[in-house]
Design an enzyme around this catalytic site. Structure first.
Site, PDB file in Angstrom:
ATOM      1  N   LYS A 241      55.574  23.608  29.652  1.00 11.73           N
ATOM      2  CA  LYS A 241      54.653  22.969  28.719  1.00 11.73           C
ATOM      3  C   LYS A 241      53.238  23.013  29.288  1.00 11.73           C
ATOM      4  O   LYS A 241      53.059  22.836  30.493  1.00 11.73           O
ATOM      5  CB  LYS A 241      55.031  21.483  28.533  1.00 11.73           C
ATOM      6  CG  LYS A 241      56.240  21.224  27.671  1.00 11.73           C
ATOM      7  CD  LYS A 241      56.486  19.710  27.546  1.00 11.73           C
ATOM      8  CE  LYS A 241      57.750  19.384  26.781  1.00 11.73           C
ATOM      9  NZ  LYS A 241      57.708  19.713  25.347  1.00 11.73           N
ATOM     10  N   ARG A 315      68.651  19.556  22.771  1.00 15.45           N
ATOM     11  CA  ARG A 315      69.804  19.885  21.923  1.00 15.45           C
ATOM     12  C   ARG A 315      70.951  20.466  22.746  1.00 15.45           C
ATOM     13  O   ARG A 315      72.111  20.372  22.372  1.00 15.45           O
ATOM     14  CB  ARG A 315      69.361  20.827  20.794  1.00 15.45           C
ATOM     15  CG  ARG A 315      68.920  22.186  21.226  1.00 15.45           C
ATOM     16  CD  ARG A 315      68.106  22.904  20.148  1.00 15.45           C
ATOM     17  NE  ARG A 315      66.743  22.374  20.036  1.00 15.45           N
ATOM     18  CZ  ARG A 315      65.863  22.737  19.109  1.00 15.45           C
ATOM     19  NH1 ARG A 315      66.195  23.631  18.191  1.00 15.45           N
ATOM     20  NH2 ARG A 315      64.649  22.209  19.082  1.00 15.45           N
TER      21      ARG A 315
HETATM   22  N1  BES Z   1      60.943  16.673  24.356  1.00 11.02           N
HETATM   23  C1  BES Z   1      60.461  17.684  23.492  1.00 11.02           C
HETATM   24  C2  BES Z   1      60.118  17.174  22.106  1.00 11.02           C
HETATM   25  C3  BES Z   1      58.943  16.278  21.961  1.00 11.02           C
HETATM   26  C4  BES Z   1      57.660  16.741  22.202  1.00 11.02           C
HETATM   27  C5  BES Z   1      59.129  15.015  21.477  1.00 11.02           C
HETATM   28  C6  BES Z   1      56.601  15.893  21.996  1.00 11.02           C
HETATM   29  C7  BES Z   1      58.072  14.178  21.266  1.00 11.02           C
HETATM   30  C8  BES Z   1      56.798  14.637  21.547  1.00 11.02           C
HETATM   31  C9  BES Z   1      61.513  18.769  23.308  1.00 11.02           C
HETATM   32  O1  BES Z   1      62.345  18.993  24.378  1.00 11.02           O
HETATM   33  C10 BES Z   1      60.756  20.025  23.018  1.00 11.02           C
HETATM   34  O2  BES Z   1      59.959  20.403  23.799  1.00 11.02           O
HETATM   35  N2  BES Z   1      61.027  20.622  21.869  1.00 11.02           N
HETATM   36  C11 BES Z   1      60.355  21.787  21.450  1.00 11.02           C
HETATM   37  C12 BES Z   1      61.365  22.667  20.771  1.00 11.02           C
HETATM   38  C13 BES Z   1      60.864  24.040  20.455  1.00 11.02           C
HETATM   39  C14 BES Z   1      60.634  24.802  21.729  1.00 11.02           C
HETATM   40  C15 BES Z   1      61.900  24.737  19.582  1.00 11.02           C
HETATM   41  C16 BES Z   1      59.240  21.391  20.476  1.00 11.02           C
HETATM   42  O3  BES Z   1      59.443  20.496  19.672  1.00 11.02           O
HETATM   43  O4  BES Z   1      58.167  21.985  20.577  1.00 11.02           O
HETATM   44 ZN    ZN Z   2      61.581  20.324  25.817  1.00  7.55          ZN
END
Ligand code: BES
Ligand code: ZN
Ligand code: ZN
Length: 460
Positions: A241, A315
């Site tokens: 990230k 997931r």
């Molecule tokens: N933990 C994050 C989701 C998240 C981000 C929740 C910001 C609340 C605030 C999750 O693990 C994630 O990074 N998901 C990605 C999925 C994508 C790569 C398909 C997302 O939502 O960008």
């Molecule tokens: Zn994530």
């Protein structure tokens, strides 16, 4: 005395008059007549959360009047009464108000929740004003709810340095001790032996071992299993990230924190059920042994998953836990997870989006969310998008390219692991970005109070 409980009733509790705008004139002309000049001089208009202290004849405070605003304020916010608590001098107060059941409970619960402080790293003064339990509320129930919510907030607010998988397990163990759960934890390499391959794959790169926490309580009644995402820190993994997105990722165990708080509420309010709580607790870290984009993992239930993005890790760990959950008979399986940024984009930080194929459950939950001021919003398990999570060379894709309907495709992914169970999934945010009455900035439970409210009905 804990600021999260009501004060014992006492004959000298000070009156706290709570008034909606439409009640103000009648009150000033009637029971509040003696205070009319002072209230008028103070410019009191019963604005939401406004407070005027009432002078006594001995220089002490004789009580206070709190504004509840009007219907528009109520539509635009919640827990307005709670905003008064921090403005009141030390003392024990009793509520004097004419409110319907929902508003009365909102006022009483909001008051308790306004007593929450996160004081682990810096002394944080709790409010000094206490309230006796108002007539007509179930005080013990509200205190149990406030305590569960405080647990959720504490767990989320604690940074990853002090809330890794080990500390999350310790928190689960102390809840188990206090409330009489049995608890079983599978850690590290044992995850592979016991067939939790995706929990292991996501968590193996961290110096802090991944694990699956499995707790049970109760031996009769309907079976409900709560599954919470316990990603103690989400760097994104090799699909790292950027800094701005990583900053808040201590809250990525918000689903776990919320199910632990809810589990405490369920037991403390004696919901008749056989409760199980499953928490995959991991840190999504970067190391030489991180799982990689392009890897294909085989889940507990035998499905193969192509990793398109290591940041879609929640997931994966939930999938193994859901597979385990549905290996036994259940009446309801619930997952709660800070699963997607897409959910936040869709509904913002106030609403808890949820998914279920059970229309009656969805309707009850939505109603309850409004009634207990824990708003939830149904999103669809949209079958036509199933193809988006089918990549070609494996059964499933963990991160469909393009990100269309990101919260829905994540929910559809999870549903594949819930087999035939009656299934409810929350894609929560778990964080309140700006201070509001009874909800300070920081970790916050979402959906738990609404669900607690409907449990007897939907399990009954
Ligand atoms: N933990 C994050 C989701 C998240 C981000 C929740 C910001 C609340 C605030 C999750 O693990 C994630 O990074 N998901 C990605 C999925 C994508 C790569 C398909 C997302 O939502 O960008
Ligand atoms: Zn994530
Ligand atoms: Zn995550």
């Amino acid at each position: 005395m804990s600021p999260l409980t009501f004060a014992a009733s006492t004959h000298d509790a000070l009156p706290l008059y709570a008034l909606r705008k439409d009640q103000l004139d009648a009150w000033i002309d009637g029971p509040g007549k003696a205070h009319a000049p002072w209230l008028t001089a103070s410019g009191f208009k019963a604005g939401a959360g406004s407070v005027v202290l009432l002078p006594g004849d001995d220089r002490a405070t004789a009580g206070a009047v709190v504004g509840l605003g009007d219907d528009k304020d109520r539509a635009r916010g919640r827990f307005h009464f709670a905003a008064a608590r921090a403005k009141l001098p030390e003392g024990t107060y009793r509520l004097e108000a004419s409110l319907d059941d929902e508003a009365l409970n909102e006022a009483a619960l909001g008051w308790l929740l306004a007593g929450y402080r996160f004081g682990r790293y810096k002394a944080a003064e709790p409010p000094k004003a206490m309230l006796t339990a108002p007539d007509g509320v179930d005080a013990a129930r509200l205190e149990a709810i406030a305590a569960g919510e405080a647990l959720t907030r504490d767990l989320i607010n604690t940074p990853a340095s002090d809330m890794g998988p080990d500390e999350l397990e310790a928190a689960a163990r102390s809840l188990a001790d206090e409330f009489g759960f049995s608890i079983d934890v599978t850690t590290g390499e044992a995850l592979l032996q016991d067939n939790f391959p995706m929990i292991h794959a996501v968590g193996r790169a961290s110096s802090r071992a991944p694990r699956l926490i499995d707790m049970r309580h109760g031996s009769s009644g309907p079976r409900i299993t709560l599954v919470g995402k316990g990603v103690c820190f989400d760097t994104g993994g090799l699909n790292l990230k950027p800094g701005a997105s990583m900053g808040l990722m201590k809250k990525d165990m918000g689903g776990a924190a919320t199910v632990l708080g809810l589990a405490q509420m369920i037991v403390a309010t004696r919901v008749d059920c056989r409760l199980r709580v499953l928490i995959p607790a991991v840190e999504n870290a970067v190391s030489g042994n991180s799982f990689r984009p392009g890897d294909i993992l085989t889940a507990r239930n035998g499905m193969t998953v192509e990793i398109n993005n290591t940041d879609a890790e929640g997931r994966l760990v939930l999938a193994d836990a859901l597979a385990l959950a549905t290996e036994e008979e259940t009446d309801l399986v619930v997952s709660m997870a800070t699963l997607t940024g897409a959910a936040r984009v869709a509904v913002g930080p106030d609403l808890a989006p949820f998914y279920t194929d059970d229309d009656a459950l969805a309707a009850s939950l939505s109603d309850a969310g409004g009634a207990v001021r824990d708003p939830v919003w149904r999103l669809p398990f949209w079958d036509p998008y199933e193809t988006m999570i089918e990549p070609g060379i494996a059964d499933l894709d963990n991160a469909p390219a393009g990100g269309m309907a990101g919260s829905i495709t994540a929910a559809l992914f999870l549903r594949r692991f819930a087999s035939e169970a009656r299934y409810l999934h929350f894609d929560i945010y778990g964080w309140n970005p700006k201070p509001a009455p009874a909800r300070p900035k920081g970790g916050v439970g979402m959906g738990a109070r609404a669900l607690l409210d409907v449990l007897p009905e939907i399990l009954g």
